[in-house]
Design a protein around this motif. Sequence first.
Motif: not given
Length: 459
Positions: A73-92
């Motif tokens: 919703a705030i970035a519009g690009d799923s590629r950066k978070v598709d394989q990311a751990a929960a903590a990394d998604i929060k950081k993003a």
Amino acid sequence: MKGNNGDFRSFLSLLQSEGELVRVKQDVSAEFELAAVTAKLDGKQAVLFEKVRGSKIAVACNVVGTPRRFYLAIAGDSRKVDQAAAADIKKAIHARITEALGSLSPPSKVQGGVPFEKNSSRNLHDLPIVTHFEKDAGPFITSSVVFAKDQEKGNQNQSTHRLLRLDDRHMAIRMVEGRHLHKCFTYARDHGEDLKVAIAIGVHPAVNIAAAYQAAYGVDEMLIANSLLGGRLVLAKTGYSQLYVPSHAEIVLEGRILKDRTHEEWMVEMLRTYDFKRKQPVFELERIRFCDNAIYHDILPGYAEHRLLMGLPVEAKMFDYVKNVVPTTQAVHLTDGGSNWLAAVIQIKKRLEGEPKNALMAAFSAHPSLKMATVVDDDIDPTDPVAVEYAIATRCQADRDLLIMPNTKGSSLDPSSDQANLLTTKVGIDATASLLKSKERFEIAKIPGEEKIKLADYL
């Protein structure tokens, strides 16, 4: 940014293309049934109910009910978070919100000719307002963004509020004393006036996120929304209230909050408990305007979408506060067990004894509702409750590592607190390894090459 066209429908289309949206085609009731289906999807897909009994308007729920969809919703690009751990998604997410706050710009404005002007009604029963829980006071609008003029500052204020339908023209509106809309209301009331407002339902989630951000008094949250949307937000001037609302809004209600009328209401809050009964001001409807084939947005109280919309913007604010005090702060996580509101875990790269307590004090200052906070080292995943408990068990000594603050301002939601006076006892836990002992005493053992092993090659 893909999917960030600044409107609710394009975001739902993005979710469908990502496999993140399911559709319910059968007829459902807005009394309990719709909420029950949404609860079954908690932490899973968003859902669009195409047919709601007694209404011609569809209902979307659980729209940003996962951190991944929140990031979309705030970035519009799923590629950066598709394989990311929960903590990394929060950081993003935190990084994106911080970036947006650093590049604010006013949205474009138009004077009319927008989709929500195509249809109108004067009856609140035309909306599919949902009754969620057994002991609810009635059906609540839960996703509304309320726009009002701040007569002291001369600009607009936007914030999220829930409204209890009382009859075809009136709703009780929940306002927390001291917050921005309440200040606008009391200023108007003290001058003998009702407060004109516009209420938008079915907006791009970036608008909901900006409205939930606890910005400083006088800051226009739509600047934050416009930045989150990459400058794509367009506001339209309403006829009755003369306020600017998102031009893409599916539904817009206009009316006034009456200066001299209140009504008792109670609701389910983030903790999924019933809040105590309160006398709240009453909104009187002037007119509803809505798009062709309008889509109503409902947020199930106390479930993931509600908690993420409220908690993640606050996490970003806390992260900035704490990092300003302890520059090696790595992450701030409002925990699921604390309803993403009352409890937090702070991850730091510890350099000096005493830094954890400084981090705790900064966190409590940034988020006054926070009741419990734990500081862990950078080898502990703050989103893993087992890892956090391990840190408390092996790195904390209660006589020196607990910070207890009685009779401090807390959340009115906590049923164990002094809710009438907003007083609670706060607890901070330093669960970091002591620098006065050898680092090796706290090292978590590793097996070389374990991360490369695939069981399928052996079994």
